[in-house]
Design an enzyme around this catalytic site. Structure first.
Site, PDB file in Angstrom:
ATOM      1  N   GLU A  43      48.255   9.322  59.307  1.00  0.00           N
ATOM      2  CA  GLU A  43      49.353   8.887  60.170  1.00  0.00           C
ATOM      3  C   GLU A  43      50.687   8.942  59.450  1.00  0.00           C
ATOM      4  O   GLU A  43      50.811   8.548  58.286  1.00  0.00           O
ATOM      5  CB  GLU A  43      49.093   7.450  60.631  1.00  0.00           C
ATOM      6  CG  GLU A  43      47.781   7.312  61.366  1.00  0.00           C
ATOM      7  CD  GLU A  43      47.926   6.691  62.731  1.00  0.00           C
ATOM      8  OE1 GLU A  43      49.038   6.332  63.119  1.00  0.00           O
ATOM      9  OE2 GLU A  43      46.902   6.563  63.407  1.00  0.00           O
ATOM     10  N   ASP A  44      51.692   9.424  60.161  1.00  0.00           N
ATOM     11  CA  ASP A  44      53.089   9.236  59.770  1.00  0.00           C
ATOM     12  C   ASP A  44      53.436   9.819  58.406  1.00  0.00           C
ATOM     13  O   ASP A  44      54.151   9.196  57.631  1.00  0.00           O
ATOM     14  CB  ASP A  44      53.433   7.742  59.745  1.00  0.00           C
ATOM     15  CG  ASP A  44      53.382   7.079  61.112  1.00  0.00           C
ATOM     16  OD1 ASP A  44      53.224   7.787  62.112  1.00  0.00           O
ATOM     17  OD2 ASP A  44      53.506   5.849  61.174  1.00  0.00           O
ATOM     18  N   CYS A  82      54.435   8.876  67.069  1.00  0.00           N
ATOM     19  CA  CYS A  82      53.014   9.060  67.322  1.00  0.00           C
ATOM     20  C   CYS A  82      52.630   9.267  68.787  1.00  0.00           C
ATOM     21  O   CYS A  82      51.947  10.225  69.121  1.00  0.00           O
ATOM     22  CB  CYS A  82      52.226   7.904  66.727  1.00  0.00           C
ATOM     23  SG  CYS A  82      52.891   6.278  67.107  1.00  0.00           S
ATOM     24  N   ASP A 244      49.714  13.294  62.047  1.00  0.00           N
ATOM     25  CA  ASP A 244      50.002  13.283  63.487  1.00  0.00           C
ATOM     26  C   ASP A 244      51.487  13.415  63.816  1.00  0.00           C
ATOM     27  O   ASP A 244      51.859  13.743  64.937  1.00  0.00           O
ATOM     28  CB  ASP A 244      49.413  12.040  64.159  1.00  0.00           C
ATOM     29  CG  ASP A 244      50.048  10.736  63.687  1.00  0.00           C
ATOM     30  OD1 ASP A 244      50.713  10.723  62.632  1.00  0.00           O
ATOM     31  OD2 ASP A 244      49.868   9.716  64.383  1.00  0.00           O
TER      32      ASP A 244
END
Length: 626
Positions: A43-44, A82, A244
């Site tokens: 993530e991120d 996201c 993502d």
């Protein structure tokens, strides 16, 4: 032979998903053998990875995966945050083609003609699990589209003989992880701070924490790959690692620069399935890739045709591969802040178009401002200690930006006015316009209006996109020569056209004095509240009385859905001290039931009261995972 698009859609339309046994039989009849597929999603994060040339990174597992597979150097999410990005990955369609999916935290209605990638893969016989994040920004039910969606999702639970598609999401590098101390980050080596940030201790500390989190996540990826190996499945499984959306450090997540959109992607294809791979192990591919290419890639690997609504291109699999010339990105509402940005990149150059240049880049978002680095950046701005490159974040935007990513990776030198780049600028402008028309970009539609939605926006009678884009360009350029066009647009029957005509008059400010009477009428009478908001803000720049502020105050206290109320609060925030006539209304909504209203109202109220501080969180529930 690949299953035809018509047969896939006909088989799925209105039909329940196949049982496990039936899916396995269906897969065997369609293709006697299919590869397993493992998605490892972090993530991120940007490619803060050794294999990408980052000397500060410690990522031995991802480096090894790249040596065994293919490293895609220029990969981009469709949105720098996201939930819109995950909508695109789930459906294969740009979120801005299905309003309000382009906004951060929205619930778009999934068109009846759409199917998600796990639905297609399940119909081909795959056992599909998601462990465990969803965050799809639409009304899809995860339990319906997956065999298992949750902490128990794993390939080990598949029916005997069934191929699997297993997705594992790693929250380790998520934005919220930087809100807490990260043990071991103190030992990270020298780290470069980009030129748009001041190298304060808080900013340097957040960078060190980020690199440490990347190292921890790398170890988790290694553990999962070891698990695959221990189960004897590595030789029959194609492994994808990707992030993502872009990173979370200041001016990355939520912003349409490379830091917000560029992601990592590494794919390992075992020897058994090398005929599906576009390159040998250890290769690097520089052709631009978008995460929207992932769903059609899955279908190509499963020997299925591509449905019409998927807007990307397969990057491997059976059939001819069509490389992307360009990749596209967007920004609309990010939590409590409205903006509208579109961008296109070719791997070397990035072109950005700001449709709301009257708004600053650095509109405070309460959740992102939990980061000590954001707080420190704004504190330096308030103290007047920033240089021009660092302070630009707190200024209004140009209509267009163009950057050479090879020569200027921090994207500080805007080349729009460089005569040498005129041909390239024209090329990228045209590419972006064509793309927006092709996907029927819904971003021009004010959130909360009755024009939102995939199906209705396909109709020119409801959404005359070419006309709207002409009006929006005239508005965003701030060209006084377009004043007559903007004035006529304020009378248009179409609400979206009126909205952008009003926006153009707002951007012109005092230069639009001749339209004052028309703006006053529209601010009081237009059937669309979003148009009334823009007209009221424009009046605040034209009149000595407080009529515009009063109208904005009246809107924010109404018991109606939040978008027009939030739009009005954004207008008051932009007015700053001039919003004082609406002070009573702002005070009334500081404890509103809608969190975004609270997050917009409270810092504005603090500024008007002289108590504002960057290091105070003004929202509720600010530690919630997002």
């Amino acid at each position: 032979m690949p299953l035809s698009r018509r047969k896939i859609l006909a088989a799925m339309a209105g039909a329940p998903l196949l049982s496990s046994g039936a899916r396995t039989a269906f897969a065997a009849s369609a293709n006697p053998q299919l590869p397993n597929i493992l998605w490892l999603v972090s993530e991120d994060n940007n490619p803060f990875i050794g294999a990408y040339g980052d000397k500060a990174a410690h990522t031995p597992n991802l480096d090894a995966l790249a040596a065994q597979g293919i490293l895609y150097r220029n990969v981009y999410s469709s949105a720098p945050v996201c939930s819109p990005s995950r909508f695109g990955i789930l459906t294969g369609a740009y979120p801005e083609s299905c309003s309000p999916a382009q906004h951060m935290r929205a619930t778009a209605k999934l068109p009846s003609s759409f199917r998600t990638y796990p639905e297609y893969m399940r119909s081909a016989g795959y056992y599909c699990t998601n462990n465990s994040k969803t965050d799809y920004n639409c009304d899809v039910d995860p339990d319906r589209i997956w065999d298992v969606s949750g902490d128990n999702g794993h390939w080990r639970n598949r029916p005997e003989g069934a191929p699997f598609l297993a997705v594992f999401n790693y929250m380790t590098t998520h934005e919220s992880s930087l809100f807490r101390p990260v043990p071991g980050s103190e030992a990270m080596g020298p780290i470069r701070i980009p030129g748009y940030l001041p190298p304060t201790p808080a900013i340097e500390n957040d960078y060190a924490k980020y690199y440490k989190l990347m190292s921890i996540m790398d170890g988790q990826i290694g553990d999962r790959l070891a698990e695959l190996e221990a189960d004897g499945l590595a030789d029959n499984t194609i492994v994808f690692y990707y992030s993502d959306n872009g990173g979370v450090l200041p001016r990355s997540k939520r912003y349409c620069y490379d830091e917000g959109l560029r992601v990592a992607m590494i794919v390992r294809v075992p020897p058994k399935w090398q005929h599906l791979s576009p390159a040998k192990p250890g290769s690097v591919i520089d052709t631009p890739v978008t995460l929207l290419d992932l769903p059609p890639t899955l279908l190509a690997l499963a020997n299925m045709g591509q449905p019409a609504h998927m807007q990307g291109n397969p990057i491997m699999g059976s059939g001819k591969l069509v490389p992307n010339d360009y990749v596209f990105g967007m920004r609309n509402r990010m939590d409590e802040r409205y903006d509208f940005v579109r961008t296109v990149a070719d791997g070397r150059y990035r072109y950005i178009r700001n449709y709301m240049p009257h708004r600053i880049w650095g509109m405070r978002g309460d959740f992102e401002w939990i980061l000590k680095s954001y707080q420190s950046w704004e504190e330096e701005h308030i103290a007047g200690r920033l240089n021009a490159d660092q302070d630009r974040f707190f200024q209004t935007k140009p209509y267009e930006e163009l950057y050479d990513l090879a020569e200027d990776p921090d994207q500080l030198s805007n080349l729009v006015s460089d005569a040498v780049q005129s041909a390239r600028l024209a090329q990228l402008r045209t590419a972006l316009d064509r793309h927006m028309l092709k996907i029927r970009d819904n971003g021009f539609i004010p959130e909360g209006s009755d024009a939102e939605g995939y199906d209705i926006s396909q109709q020119d009678s409801h959404y005359p996109l070419k006309q709207i884009m002409v009006m929006a360009q005239a508005a965003a350029r701030g060209d006084v020569r377009k004043l007559a066009l903007l004035q006529s647009g304020l009378k248009n029957r179409n609400g979206v056209v009126r909205y952008w005509a009003a926006t153009g008059l707002l951007i012109l400010k005092q230069k639009a004095k001749v339209a004052e009477a028309a703006l006053a009428r529209a601010a009081a009478e237009d059937p669309w509240l979003s148009v009334r908001v823009v007209c009221a803000e424009a009046l605040c720049h034209l009149r000595q009385d407080d009529k515009g502020q009063r109208i904005l105050g009246e809107i924010i206290v109404q018991d109606i859905p939040f978008p027009p109320r939030l739009q009005a609060l954004n207008a008051l925030d932009a007015l700053g001290e001039a919003s004082r006539p609406a002070l009573d209304a702002i005070m009334q909504v500081q404890d509103d039931k809608n969190e975004y209203i609270v997050r917009a109202a409270r810092p504005l109220l603090a500024k008007l009261e002289g108590t504002y501080r960057p290091d105070i969180s003004y929202g509720r529930g600010t530690t919630a995972k997002r």
